[in-house]
Design a protein around this motif. Sequence first.
Motif, PDB file in Angstrom:
ATOM      1  N   ALA A  19       0.828  -1.212   0.000  1.00 31.19           N
ATOM      2  CA  ALA A  19       0.000   0.000   0.000  1.00 31.19           C
ATOM      3  C   ALA A  19       0.857   1.255   0.000  1.00 31.19           C
ATOM      4  N   SER A  20       2.010   1.189   0.662  1.00 32.50           N
ATOM      5  CA  SER A  20       2.895   2.358   0.716  1.00 32.50           C
ATOM      6  C   SER A  20       3.426   2.720  -0.668  1.00 32.50           C
ATOM      7  N   CYS A  21       3.625   1.723  -1.533  1.00 30.69           N
ATOM      8  CA  CYS A  21       4.119   1.999  -2.893  1.00 30.69           C
ATOM      9  C   CYS A  21       3.005   2.610  -3.750  1.00 30.69           C
ATOM     10  N   THR A  22       1.796   2.167  -3.520  1.00 26.52           N
ATOM     11  CA  THR A  22       0.648   2.785  -4.215  1.00 26.52           C
ATOM     12  C   THR A  22       0.517   4.240  -3.800  1.00 26.52           C
ATOM     13  N   ARG A  23       0.727   4.514  -2.521  1.00 27.21           N
ATOM     14  CA  ARG A  23       0.659   5.896  -2.033  1.00 27.21           C
ATOM     15  C   ARG A  23       1.783   6.738  -2.637  1.00 27.21           C
ATOM     16  N   LEU A  24       2.958   6.130  -2.806  1.00 24.16           N
ATOM     17  CA  LEU A  24       4.078   6.855  -3.424  1.00 24.16           C
ATOM     18  C   LEU A  24       3.733   7.273  -4.850  1.00 24.16           C
ATOM     19  N   GLU A  25       3.133   6.356  -5.611  1.00 26.07           N
ATOM     20  CA  GLU A  25       2.734   6.683  -6.990  1.00 26.07           C
ATOM     21  C   GLU A  25       1.703   7.804  -6.999  1.00 26.07           C
ATOM     22  N   LYS A  26       0.788   7.754  -6.057  1.00 27.29           N
ATOM     23  CA  LYS A  26      -0.259   8.786  -5.985  1.00 27.29           C
ATOM     24  C   LYS A  26       0.335  10.147  -5.661  1.00 27.29           C
ATOM     25  N   ASP A  27       1.291  10.197  -4.724  1.00 28.95           N
ATOM     26  CA  ASP A  27       1.895  11.470  -4.341  1.00 28.95           C
ATOM     27  C   ASP A  27       2.869  11.985  -5.389  1.00 28.95           C
ATOM     28  N   THR A  28       3.456  11.083  -6.160  1.00 24.39           N
ATOM     29  CA  THR A  28       4.432  11.492  -7.177  1.00 24.39           C
ATOM     30  C   THR A  28       3.746  12.071  -8.409  1.00 24.39           C
ATOM     31  N   GLY A  29       2.544  11.599  -8.711  1.00 26.32           N
ATOM     32  CA  GLY A  29       1.829  12.041  -9.917  1.00 26.32           C
ATOM     33  C   GLY A  29       1.688  13.547 -10.038  1.00 26.32           C
ATOM     34  N   PRO A  30       1.120  14.248  -9.039  1.00 32.11           N
ATOM     35  CA  PRO A  30       0.980  15.708  -9.139  1.00 32.11           C
ATOM     36  C   PRO A  30       2.324  16.411  -9.276  1.00 32.11           C
ATOM     37  N   ALA A  31       3.346  15.905  -8.592  1.00 34.00           N
ATOM     38  CA  ALA A  31       4.658  16.545  -8.684  1.00 34.00           C
ATOM     39  C   ALA A  31       5.207  16.455 -10.095  1.00 34.00           C
TER      40      ALA A  31
END
Length: 352
Positions: free
Chosen positions: A277-289
């Motif tokens: 789940a932490s890797c999914t969250r990383l992808e989600k947070d990286t997208g806008p950046a």
Amino acid sequence: MLLVSMAALLIIFPLVQGREYDWPMWTFLMMAGSVVVFVAFAMYESRRSKAGRDPLVVPSLFRKRGFSGGMALGLVFFSTMQGFMLVFNLYTQIGLGYSPLKAGLVMVPWSGGMIVGFGIAQGVARFGRTVLQAGTLVMALGVFGVWLTLDVVGSGVGPWQLLPSLLVTGIGMGLLMAPFFDIVLASVEQHETGSASGTMTAIQQLGGAFGVAVLGTVFFGLLGGGIASAVDHHSAGLRGQLAAAHVAPAAQERIVADLRTCTSDRAVAKDPAATPASCTRLEKDTGPAMSSAQAGDRIPAALKATASSAFRSGFGSVMKTLLWIVDGMLALTFLLAFLLPRHARPEGSAGH
């Protein structure tokens, strides 16, 4: 035989599977139960011996200091040997990314060293227990050599750099193992030799399984924290790359924290194919950046490079910690050897 097999199962199964199930209460109850079953086995064998029947294990063996010391030494040493081989192969294949064939070839100097050690031991057999203790020291020196190699070379270590220390480790193991069984058997009566030999073989197998379970559990127990610390070590460089890609400071902190958790979770994941789940969250947070920075592949490349470097250095850090544990177990092996007879029984001797 059923009782001792059950006792071994009760302690080894929870040690191997406990991490996968997050150490529920039943794992500790099973380990406590193994002690009860071992005691029951000892009582059963004692009653069988007093009744004049042939026990599987002669109880009088354990009243002899040399034999009891030999069993303790064997349990510690074979746990050390098998546990070390497991974690070292995990390190080379997962941490360094070696193929199974390459990882196997790395261990060739170890095997060659054992052959050399056995040969040397035959020539100096007259020194008895001293040969065994010398082998323990040589093996400990080789293990320290592996630690020193990893410390100096780092995560880019190659097979040729590991060769000298693994060769020394193998020589020490050969020197230790060659006289072990003969020296321990010198402490028992001639009529007890059959039972003693069987018990020693069982201890060898139990020690190997115990070492794989314990050192494997310790290795994976330390791995998550080791890789998380390695990400922290590399975080300054990652923040610099994110800043160069015009990622806002708050977003940088969020991405670094997510990468730390994701990399750690991937290393200790029970199912390597599943995405934590932490890797999914990383992808989600990286997208806008990525969208705001319009940096193309710069941010994913920076994350991948940082994760890869942290993964390798984290594995190396944990491996170095395990090597200290292995050397500690070898030090205990050296001390336990003082309980053994000084020399093996001369051929043709009728015992004492």
